[in-house]
Design a protein around this motif. Structure first.
Motif, PDB file in Angstrom:
ATOM      1  N   ASP A  15       0.523   0.580  12.136  1.00 53.51           N
ATOM      2  CA  ASP A  15      -0.878   0.455  12.176  1.00 53.51           C
ATOM      3  C   ASP A  15      -1.207  -0.160  11.128  1.00 53.51           C
ATOM      4  N   VAL A  16      -2.256  -1.426  11.529  1.00 51.44           N
ATOM      5  CA  VAL A  16      -2.204  -2.657  10.359  1.00 51.44           C
ATOM      6  C   VAL A  16      -4.052  -2.520  10.760  1.00 51.44           C
ATOM      7  N   PHE A  17      -4.781  -1.838   9.520  1.00 51.25           N
ATOM      8  CA  PHE A  17      -5.699  -2.328   9.978  1.00 51.25           C
ATOM      9  C   PHE A  17      -6.938  -3.346   8.918  1.00 51.25           C
ATOM     10  N   ALA A  18      -7.434  -4.006   9.181  1.00 56.09           N
ATOM     11  CA  ALA A  18      -8.243  -5.353   8.582  1.00 56.09           C
ATOM     12  C   ALA A  18      -9.104  -4.063   7.909  1.00 56.09           C
ATOM     13  N   GLN A  19      -9.251  -4.713   6.922  1.00 52.29           N
ATOM     14  CA  GLN A  19     -10.095  -4.028   5.418  1.00 52.29           C
ATOM     15  C   GLN A  19     -11.284  -5.169   5.389  1.00 52.29           C
ATOM     16  N   SER A  20     -12.514  -4.203   5.545  1.00 53.92           N
ATOM     17  CA  SER A  20     -13.603  -5.476   4.676  1.00 53.92           C
ATOM     18  C   SER A  20     -13.414  -6.704   3.924  1.00 53.92           C
ATOM     19  N   ASN A  21     -12.888  -5.467   2.823  1.00 54.89           N
ATOM     20  CA  ASN A  21     -12.411  -6.854   1.312  1.00 54.89           C
ATOM     21  C   ASN A  21     -11.587  -7.984   1.839  1.00 54.89           C
ATOM     22  N   GLY A  22     -11.618  -7.947   2.989  1.00 50.64           N
ATOM     23  CA  GLY A  22     -10.237  -9.180   2.971  1.00 50.64           C
ATOM     24  C   GLY A  22      -8.658  -8.539   2.593  1.00 50.64           C
ATOM     25  N   GLN A  23      -8.879  -7.375   2.267  1.00 51.45           N
ATOM     26  CA  GLN A  23      -6.988  -6.951   2.263  1.00 51.45           C
ATOM     27  C   GLN A  23      -6.915  -5.932   3.297  1.00 51.45           C
ATOM     28  N   TYR A  24      -5.774  -5.570   3.653  1.00 51.86           N
ATOM     29  CA  TYR A  24      -5.398  -4.714   5.260  1.00 51.86           C
ATOM     30  C   TYR A  24      -4.608  -3.227   4.560  1.00 51.86           C
ATOM     31  N   LEU A  25      -4.876  -2.741   5.487  1.00 53.11           N
ATOM     32  CA  LEU A  25      -4.072  -1.239   5.400  1.00 53.11           C
ATOM     33  C   LEU A  25      -3.201  -0.994   6.456  1.00 53.11           C
ATOM     34  N   CYS A  26      -1.815  -0.845   5.703  1.00 58.38           N
ATOM     35  CA  CYS A  26      -0.882  -0.164   6.727  1.00 58.38           C
ATOM     36  C   CYS A  26      -0.670   1.147   6.895  1.00 58.38           C
ATOM     37  N   GLN A  27      -1.097   1.963   7.686  1.00 57.13           N
ATOM     38  CA  GLN A  27      -0.378   3.535   8.073  1.00 57.13           C
ATOM     39  C   GLN A  27       0.975   3.248   8.762  1.00 57.13           C
ATOM     40  N   ILE A  28       1.528   3.992   7.850  1.00 56.48           N
ATOM     41  CA  ILE A  28       3.086   4.054   8.328  1.00 56.48           C
ATOM     42  C   ILE A  28       3.691   5.951   8.126  1.00 56.48           C
ATOM     43  N   SER A  29       3.791   6.123   9.677  1.00 56.10           N
ATOM     44  CA  SER A  29       4.663   7.503  10.010  1.00 56.10           C
ATOM     45  C   SER A  29       5.591   7.658  10.325  1.00 56.10           C
ATOM     46  N   SER A  30       6.403   8.878  10.212  1.00 55.75           N
ATOM     47  CA  SER A  30       7.760   8.640  10.726  1.00 55.75           C
ATOM     48  C   SER A  30       8.320   9.701  11.295  1.00 55.75           C
ATOM     49  N   SER A  31       8.167  10.260  12.480  1.00 58.58           N
ATOM     50  CA  SER A  31       8.615  11.822  12.917  1.00 58.58           C
ATOM     51  C   SER A  31      10.049  12.208  12.727  1.00 58.58           C
ATOM     52  N   LEU A  32      10.589  11.462  12.128  1.00 55.85           N
ATOM     53  CA  LEU A  32      12.275  11.040  12.089  1.00 55.85           C
ATOM     54  C   LEU A  32      12.479  12.163   9.911  1.00 55.85           C
ATOM     55  N   SER A  33      11.096  12.558   9.495  1.00 52.65           N
ATOM     56  CA  SER A  33      10.921  13.077   8.624  1.00 52.65           C
ATOM     57  C   SER A  33      10.710  14.905   8.506  1.00 52.65           C
ATOM     58  N   ASP A  34      11.396  15.609   7.698  1.00 51.62           N
ATOM     59  CA  ASP A  34      10.688  16.801   7.607  1.00 51.62           C
ATOM     60  C   ASP A  34       9.270  17.503   7.551  1.00 51.62           C
ATOM     61  N   ARG A  35       8.831  16.447   7.286  1.00 51.39           N
ATOM     62  CA  ARG A  35       7.234  16.854   6.969  1.00 51.39           C
ATOM     63  C   ARG A  35       6.736  16.475   8.498  1.00 51.39           C
ATOM     64  N   PRO A  36       5.888  17.669   8.458  1.00 54.60           N
ATOM     65  CA  PRO A  36       5.098  16.679   9.992  1.00 54.60           C
ATOM     66  C   PRO A  36       4.115  16.052   9.971  1.00 54.60           C
ATOM     67  N   ASN A  37       3.720  15.552  10.078  1.00 49.42           N
ATOM     68  CA  ASN A  37       2.599  14.553   9.679  1.00 49.42           C
ATOM     69  C   ASN A  37       2.521  13.712   9.305  1.00 49.42           C
ATOM     70  N   ASP A  38       4.060  13.182   8.981  1.00 48.37           N
ATOM     71  CA  ASP A  38       4.780  12.388   7.452  1.00 48.37           C
ATOM     72  C   ASP A  38       4.232  11.006   7.587  1.00 48.37           C
ATOM     73  N   THR A  39       2.759  10.766   7.321  1.00 49.32           N
ATOM     74  CA  THR A  39       1.797   9.351   6.967  1.00 49.32           C
ATOM     75  C   THR A  39       1.787   9.098   5.588  1.00 49.32           C
ATOM     76  N   MET A  40       1.896   7.217   5.281  1.00 51.29           N
ATOM     77  CA  MET A  40       1.761   6.450   4.146  1.00 51.29           C
ATOM     78  C   MET A  40       0.664   5.896   4.083  1.00 51.29           C
ATOM     79  N   ASN A  41      -0.255   5.751   3.277  1.00 52.20           N
ATOM     80  CA  ASN A  41      -1.685   4.758   4.010  1.00 52.20           C
ATOM     81  C   ASN A  41      -1.015   3.675   2.378  1.00 52.20           C
TER      82      ASN A  41
END
Length: 143
Positions: A15-41
């Motif tokens: 998921d990619v979100f535009a930020q008010s400062n003109g940059q972008y936040l990318c959230q990437i999550s994987s259900s293939l990981s050993d850790r539940p709710n594994d999300t990186m920002n």
């Protein structure tokens, strides 16, 4: 020809979100990981830049897991019955990043390539592979 086995179930969501400062936040999550709710920002200058950084971070994590799971002794050499060392196949992945402050894109590339700094400071993953696996090493830079 490679035989295809049933897939490992899981998803990678981006998921990619535009930020008010003109940059972008990318959230990437994987259900293939050993850790539940594994999300990186991660943040990027453009949506593509943010996605590239997020995917590289995820790839780095999976490369490390693949390498660690093999539990290979770095110095071990397997010897054949005739006493000769047995050569094995390895997928060697070199990853290097830096923030460059240079006059141009060319100078940033040129100054990065000078000397052995890239190799010395890179993260190197070495994964033993079957000699018949269909892996194609990515080529050299187009520059």
């Amino acid at each position: 020809m490679t035989q295809i086995n049933p897939r490992t179930a899981g998803t990678i969501a981006i998921d990619v979100f535009a930020q008010s400062n003109g940059q972008y936040l990318c959230q990437i999550s994987s259900s293939l990981s050993d850790r539940p709710n594994d999300t990186m920002n991660v943040y990027g200058q453009t949506k593509e830049h943010a996605i590239a950084i997020a995917l590289e971070n995820l790839a780095s994590r999976y490369r490390q897991q693949a390498e660690d799971s093999q539990n290979i002794d770095w110095d071990a050499v397997e010897i054949s019955d005739s006493g000769e060392p047995i050569e094995k196949h390895y997928h060697v992945i070199l990853h290097y990043e830096r923030i460059a402050k240079d006059e141009s894109k060319f100078e940033a590339m040129h100054n990065t390539m000078m000397g052995n700094t890239v190799v010395e400071n890179a993260k190197i993953s070495i994964i033993e592979i079957d000699p018949d696996i269909e892996i194609e090493a990515r080529g050299l830079s187009k520059y």
